[in-house]
Scaffold this motif. Structure first.
Motif, PDB file in Angstrom:
ATOM      1  N   GLY A 227     -10.351  -7.644  -2.259  1.00  0.00           N
ATOM      2  CA  GLY A 227      -9.750  -7.517  -0.938  1.00  0.00           C
ATOM      3  C   GLY A 227      -8.724  -6.412  -0.867  1.00  0.00           C
ATOM      4  O   GLY A 227      -8.667  -5.656   0.114  1.00  0.00           O
ATOM      5  N   ASP A 228      -7.905  -6.287  -1.913  1.00  0.00           N
ATOM      6  CA  ASP A 228      -6.876  -5.237  -1.942  1.00  0.00           C
ATOM      7  C   ASP A 228      -7.508  -3.851  -1.868  1.00  0.00           C
ATOM      8  O   ASP A 228      -6.961  -2.943  -1.237  1.00  0.00           O
ATOM      9  N   ASP A 229      -8.654  -3.691  -2.512  1.00  0.00           N
ATOM     10  CA  ASP A 229      -9.328  -2.387  -2.515  1.00  0.00           C
ATOM     11  C   ASP A 229      -9.890  -2.049  -1.137  1.00  0.00           C
ATOM     12  O   ASP A 229      -9.927  -0.882  -0.745  1.00  0.00           O
ATOM     13  N   ILE A 230     -10.346  -3.078  -0.386  1.00  0.00           N
ATOM     14  CA  ILE A 230     -10.822  -2.842   0.979  1.00  0.00           C
ATOM     15  C   ILE A 230      -9.686  -2.262   1.820  1.00  0.00           C
ATOM     16  O   ILE A 230      -9.852  -1.272   2.530  1.00  0.00           O
ATOM     17  N   LEU A 231      -8.508  -2.885   1.710  1.00  0.00           N
ATOM     18  CA  LEU A 231      -7.350  -2.429   2.478  1.00  0.00           C
ATOM     19  C   LEU A 231      -6.930  -1.025   2.055  1.00  0.00           C
ATOM     20  O   LEU A 231      -6.662  -0.157   2.900  1.00  0.00           O
ATOM     21  N   PHE A 232      -6.900  -0.782   0.756  1.00  0.00           N
ATOM     22  CA  PHE A 232      -6.465   0.524   0.261  1.00  0.00           C
ATOM     23  C   PHE A 232      -7.422   1.629   0.713  1.00  0.00           C
ATOM     24  O   PHE A 232      -6.993   2.703   1.150  1.00  0.00           O
ATOM     25  N   GLU A 233      -8.718   1.373   0.640  1.00  0.00           N
ATOM     26  CA  GLU A 233      -9.701   2.381   1.045  1.00  0.00           C
ATOM     27  C   GLU A 233      -9.588   2.683   2.534  1.00  0.00           C
ATOM     28  O   GLU A 233      -9.699   3.829   2.965  1.00  0.00           O
ATOM     29  N   TYR A 234      -9.350   1.639   3.314  1.00  0.00           N
ATOM     30  CA  TYR A 234      -9.202   1.833   4.758  1.00  0.00           C
ATOM     31  C   TYR A 234      -7.973   2.684   5.067  1.00  0.00           C
ATOM     32  O   TYR A 234      -8.043   3.657   5.831  1.00  0.00           O
ATOM     33  N   LYS A 235      -6.842   2.338   4.459  1.00  0.00           N
ATOM     34  CA  LYS A 235      -5.610   3.086   4.707  1.00  0.00           C
ATOM     35  C   LYS A 235      -5.721   4.530   4.220  1.00  0.00           C
ATOM     36  O   LYS A 235      -5.177   5.451   4.822  1.00  0.00           O
ATOM     37  N   LYS A 236      -6.455   4.705   3.137  1.00  0.00           N
ATOM     38  CA  LYS A 236      -6.636   6.055   2.585  1.00  0.00           C
ATOM     39  C   LYS A 236      -7.449   6.914   3.546  1.00  0.00           C
ATOM     40  O   LYS A 236      -7.180   8.094   3.749  1.00  0.00           O
ATOM     41  N   GLN A 237      -8.438   6.300   4.185  1.00  0.00           N
ATOM     42  CA  GLN A 237      -9.292   7.032   5.144  1.00  0.00           C
ATOM     43  C   GLN A 237      -8.501   7.482   6.369  1.00  0.00           C
ATOM     44  O   GLN A 237      -8.588   8.620   6.797  1.00  0.00           O
ATOM     45  N   ILE A 238      -7.710   6.564   6.947  1.00  0.00           N
ATOM     46  CA  ILE A 238      -7.012   6.904   8.202  1.00  0.00           C
ATOM     47  C   ILE A 238      -5.786   7.772   7.971  1.00  0.00           C
ATOM     48  O   ILE A 238      -5.236   8.340   8.910  1.00  0.00           O
ATOM     49  N   SER A 239      -5.343   7.880   6.710  1.00  0.00           N
ATOM     50  CA  SER A 239      -4.166   8.723   6.417  1.00  0.00           C
ATOM     51  C   SER A 239      -4.553  10.177   6.158  1.00  0.00           C
ATOM     52  O   SER A 239      -3.694  11.050   6.064  1.00  0.00           O
ATOM     53  N   VAL A 240      -5.866  10.443   6.044  1.00  0.00           N
ATOM     54  CA  VAL A 240      -6.338  11.809   5.772  1.00  0.00           C
ATOM     55  C   VAL A 240      -6.156  12.673   7.014  1.00  0.00           C
ATOM     56  O   VAL A 240      -6.482  12.244   8.114  1.00  0.00           O
TER      57      VAL A 240
ATOM     58  N   VAL B 270       0.856  -1.179   0.000  1.00  0.00           N
ATOM     59  CA  VAL B 270       0.000   0.000   0.000  1.00  0.00           C
ATOM     60  C   VAL B 270       0.895   1.232   0.000  1.00  0.00           C
ATOM     61  O   VAL B 270       1.687   1.436   0.918  1.00  0.00           O
ATOM     62  N   ASN B 271       0.780   2.029  -1.069  1.00  0.00           N
ATOM     63  CA  ASN B 271       1.613   3.224  -1.218  1.00  0.00           C
ATOM     64  C   ASN B 271       0.804   4.473  -0.890  1.00  0.00           C
ATOM     65  O   ASN B 271      -0.177   4.772  -1.550  1.00  0.00           O
ATOM     66  N   LEU B 272       1.227   5.171   0.154  1.00  0.00           N
ATOM     67  CA  LEU B 272       0.589   6.421   0.542  1.00  0.00           C
ATOM     68  C   LEU B 272       1.662   7.482   0.767  1.00  0.00           C
ATOM     69  O   LEU B 272       2.856   7.206   0.629  1.00  0.00           O
ATOM     70  N   LYS B 273       1.246   8.673   1.129  1.00  0.00           N
ATOM     71  CA  LYS B 273       2.192   9.774   1.309  1.00  0.00           C
ATOM     72  C   LYS B 273       3.261   9.461   2.344  1.00  0.00           C
ATOM     73  O   LYS B 273       4.405   9.892   2.233  1.00  0.00           O
ATOM     74  N   LYS B 274       2.866   8.725   3.390  1.00  0.00           N
ATOM     75  CA  LYS B 274       3.805   8.420   4.472  1.00  0.00           C
ATOM     76  C   LYS B 274       4.788   7.315   4.104  1.00  0.00           C
ATOM     77  O   LYS B 274       5.707   7.011   4.858  1.00  0.00           O
ATOM     78  N   GLY B 275       4.591   6.695   2.943  1.00  0.00           N
ATOM     79  CA  GLY B 275       5.485   5.631   2.519  1.00  0.00           C
ATOM     80  C   GLY B 275       4.738   4.366   2.136  1.00  0.00           C
ATOM     81  O   GLY B 275       3.514   4.352   2.040  1.00  0.00           O
ATOM     82  N   THR B 276       5.502   3.320   1.904  1.00  0.00           N
ATOM     83  CA  THR B 276       4.936   2.036   1.479  1.00  0.00           C
ATOM     84  C   THR B 276       4.924   1.045   2.635  1.00  0.00           C
ATOM     85  O   THR B 276       5.907   0.904   3.354  1.00  0.00           O
ATOM     86  N   THR B 277       3.790   0.391   2.803  1.00  0.00           N
ATOM     87  CA  THR B 277       3.654  -0.636   3.845  1.00  0.00           C
ATOM     88  C   THR B 277       3.280  -1.953   3.189  1.00  0.00           C
ATOM     89  O   THR B 277       2.412  -2.007   2.321  1.00  0.00           O
ATOM     90  N   LEU B 278       3.967  -3.013   3.605  1.00  0.00           N
ATOM     91  CA  LEU B 278       3.711  -4.338   3.059  1.00  0.00           C
ATOM     92  C   LEU B 278       2.833  -5.131   4.029  1.00  0.00           C
ATOM     93  O   LEU B 278       3.144  -5.247   5.207  1.00  0.00           O
ATOM     94  N   TYR B 279       1.731  -5.666   3.521  1.00  0.00           N
ATOM     95  CA  TYR B 279       0.806  -6.455   4.336  1.00  0.00           C
ATOM     96  C   TYR B 279       0.729  -7.877   3.795  1.00  0.00           C
ATOM     97  O   TYR B 279       0.892  -8.109   2.599  1.00  0.00           O
ATOM     98  N   LYS B 280       0.457  -8.810   4.683  1.00  0.00           N
ATOM     99  CA  LYS B 280       0.042 -10.147   4.279  1.00  0.00           C
ATOM    100  C   LYS B 280      -1.460 -10.191   4.495  1.00  0.00           C
ATOM    101  O   LYS B 280      -1.946  -9.833   5.579  1.00  0.00           O
ATOM    102  N   VAL B 281      -2.198 -10.610   3.473  1.00  0.00           N
ATOM    103  CA  VAL B 281      -3.656 -10.533   3.570  1.00  0.00           C
ATOM    104  C   VAL B 281      -4.305 -11.890   3.323  1.00  0.00           C
ATOM    105  O   VAL B 281      -3.795 -12.734   2.590  1.00  0.00           O
ATOM    106  N   TYR B 282      -5.460 -12.050   3.956  1.00  0.00           N
ATOM    107  CA  TYR B 282      -6.214 -13.299   3.903  1.00  0.00           C
ATOM    108  C   TYR B 282      -7.664 -12.977   3.554  1.00  0.00           C
ATOM    109  O   TYR B 282      -8.384 -12.354   4.319  1.00  0.00           O
ATOM    110  N   ASP B 283      -8.081 -13.369   2.347  1.00  0.00           N
ATOM    111  CA  ASP B 283      -9.459 -13.122   1.888  1.00  0.00           C
ATOM    112  C   ASP B 283     -10.376 -14.256   2.332  1.00  0.00           C
ATOM    113  O   ASP B 283     -10.046 -15.429   2.187  1.00  0.00           O
TER     114      ASP B 283
END
Length: 208
Positions: free
Chosen positions: A195-208, A45-58
């Motif tokens: 699943g990736d979009d769920i994670l991206f939307e969540y991270k985008k919300q909390i980074s605002v 997940v690439n955001l302004k604060k940098g890139t974070t690597l997640y392991k995800v389970y759908d």
């Protein structure tokens, strides 16, 4: 609609689905994610604060009769911070157990049954909620010392009983708790969303 189920510090997470309020246990969802950790795919997940690597389970879940899309997310970068926090909890728990152990070092019981009742009380109450340590209980039996001169008469010897409690740090259990604290669960009632979009939307919300 995006739901977020947090881990470990609370057993249930609250959310609203179609104006209906209810709760869902997060424990099983987190355990499922941890159980599949070695086979999980990685998502960056690439955001302004940098890139974070997640392991995800759908996986698909059920929330009050409504089918939902779930995503277990493991963030290894959190491990150092979580481990430091849990290390303090380990120390606090250890001190608590040591204090209880010392309270029995000079205490004796005249009746073995009373001591067995005391052990049951320890297991069910005082030492029930241990997270990071295992304890074992041993009953020591000995002849009670009498005061004064020994009697010449053949009188029955009295017995006394004492409790020996041993504590052992459980590093395997602690490591599991640390890993679980690095997991959070996201869910959506949009079954078409990736699943990736769920994670991206969540991270985008909390980074605002």
């Amino acid at each position: 609609y995006l739901l977020i189920f947090s881990n470990l510090d609370i057993d249930t997470a609250y959310a609203f689905l179609d104006s209906y309020c209810s709760c869902l246990s997060a424990k099983d969802l987190i355990s499922d994610t941890l159980g599949n950790l070695d086979t999980l795919r990685e998502v960056s997940v690439n955001l302004k604060k940098g890139t974070t690597l997640y392991k995800v389970y759908d996986f698909t879940g059920n929330y009050d009769g409504t089918e939902i899309k779930c995503l277990g997310c493991y963030n290894k970068d959190l491990k150092k911070t979580k481990a430091e926090k849990i290390k303090k909890q380990v120390t606090t728990e250890s001190k608590k157990v040591v204090k209880i152990i010392k309270s029995y070092e000079t205490h004796t019981f005249a009746c073995k049954t009373d001591l067995e009742t005391e052990i049951k009380l320890l297991k069910e109450k005082k030492l029930k909620a241990l997270k990071y340590h295992d304890v074992s209980y041993e009953i020591e039996e000995r002849i009670k010392k009498r005061r004064g001169r020994p009697s010449k008469k053949d009188t029955p010897q009295e017995k006394e009983f004492s409790l020996i409690i041993k504590m052992a740090y459980n590093d395997e259990k602690t490591e599991e708790i640390i890993d679980k604290s690095c997991i959070f669960i996201l869910a959506s009632n949009d079954l078409e969303i990736k699943g990736d979009d769920i994670l991206f939307e969540y991270k985008k919300q909390i980074s605002v």
